[in-house]
Motif scaffolding. Structure first.
Motif, PDB file in Angstrom:
ATOM      1  N   HIS A 107       0.817  -1.219   0.000  1.00  0.00           N
ATOM      2  CA  HIS A 107       0.000   0.000   0.000  1.00  0.00           C
ATOM      3  C   HIS A 107       0.850   1.267   0.000  1.00  0.00           C
ATOM      4  CE1 HIS A 107      -2.926  -2.756   2.408  1.00  0.00           C
ATOM      5  NE2 HIS A 107      -2.866  -3.083   1.132  1.00  0.00           N
ATOM      6  N   PRO A 130      -8.864   2.451   6.970  1.00  0.00           N
ATOM      7  CA  PRO A 130      -9.187   1.341   6.066  1.00  0.00           C
ATOM      8  C   PRO A 130     -10.240   1.737   5.029  1.00  0.00           C
ATOM      9  CG  PRO A 130      -9.111   0.591   8.334  1.00  0.00           C
ATOM     10  CD  PRO A 130      -9.015   2.085   8.382  1.00  0.00           C
ATOM     11  N   ARG A 185      -6.330   1.287  -1.139  1.00  0.00           N
ATOM     12  CA  ARG A 185      -5.515   1.694   0.013  1.00  0.00           C
ATOM     13  C   ARG A 185      -4.215   2.344  -0.431  1.00  0.00           C
ATOM     14  NH1 ARG A 185      -6.768  -4.089   2.592  1.00  0.00           N
ATOM     15  NH2 ARG A 185      -8.982  -3.725   2.935  1.00  0.00           N
TER      16      ARG A 185
END
Length: 281
Positions: A34, A118, A105
């Motif tokens: 990410h 999240p 993400r």
């Protein structure tokens, strides 16, 4: 469910530590994905507008998947296991643009800094098996999913309806695996004369019998017909072939039929009772 990558179910009761040991290396790699600048650049190339060409969408998803697999293998300095590859290959993606949770993400980390809140794809509220990254993208693909007949389906069902069927069938298969008597079914009726199989369907032939034996809703009975078709397919195919290969119905009056089926021994043995009762009808 792993709290870091929100992807892998790794904790059967009483075995959390054991499974975490095998997952933690991959978990760290996925979590680092990410915040990786190279991966964020790859994600930045994904169009923000919904795709109009579904073939192009599928090609781009495949390319993005290979990029992720290559990145992870280079990072881990080894080939991914079968289960690790499936975590990437089979992860949900937006029906309109192909974004996955990992890609969302990475975009958030690029704009908000590391460890953003999240972010997840949303799922169809009816089947929970179709995903989208934004309401505008869902508006662009909803008709494909919930209104148009699915090209891989049957009887004009939509993709959404087919997804619901799949879930019902999986549940029935699991129940039948745990309770062997639920999965065993063979025809008990004997027809007084031959009835053509032309212009008929599985449900025409078997729905009423299965519903009478097991009860329950019509949808459950239909699921049982699909389940029973695993054992019924070969004997019904034999009957279909006999009807079409013979110029008349005299074969239905023969006391003995000799039928040679190549490479079918295992299936015939497993579903022996089904063969016997079908061919005696």
């Amino acid at each position: 469910m792993c709290s870091a990558v929100k992807l892998v179910t790794h904790v059967p009761k009483g075995k959390g530590t054991e499974n975490w040991a095998s997952h933690k290396v991959m978990c760290k790699a996925l979590h680092g994905l990410h915040n990786d600048a190279v991966f964020q650049d790859l994600v930045a190339d994904v169009p923000t507008a919904p795709y109009q060409d579904l073939q192009k969408l599928n090609m781009d998803i495949e390319a993005a998947t290979w990029d992720q697999l290559d990145y992870l293998e280079n990072l881990l300095k080894r080939q991914l296991t079968y289960y690790e590859r499936n975590m990437i290959v089979c992860e949900p993606r937006c029906m309109a643009c192909g974004r996955s949770d990992h890609m969302l993400r990475a975009e958030a980390a690029n704009s908000q800094g590391s460890d953003p809140s999240p972010i997840y794809l949303k799922a169809c509220c009816i089947c929970n098996l179709a995903f989208y990254c934004s309401e505008s993208h869902w508006d662009a693909v909803r008709h494909h999913h919930a209104e148009e007949a699915c090209e891989d389906g049957h009887d004009g069902l939509t993709q959404c309806q087919m997804n619901i069927e799949v879930v019902q069938d999986i549940k029935l298969t699991k129940e039948s695996t745990m309770n062997k008597s639920m999965g065993f079914w063979a025809l008990e009726r004997i027809k007084s004369s031959w009835e053509s199989l032309q212009n008929t369907s599985w449900e025409d032939e078997f729905l009423s019998e299965i519903a009478q034996k097991y009860g329950g809703s019509t949808e459950t009975a239909r699921s049982r017909v699909r389940f029973a078709s695993v054992g019924l397919s070969m004997p019904m195919t034999i009957l279909w072939a006999l009807e079409h290969l013979n110029p008349d119905a005299l074969w239905t009056q023969s006391e003995t039929l000799t039928i040679h089926i190549l490479e079918a021994a295992d299936t015939e043995m497993v579903h022996a009772k089904m063969f016997e009762e079908i061919l005696h009808r």
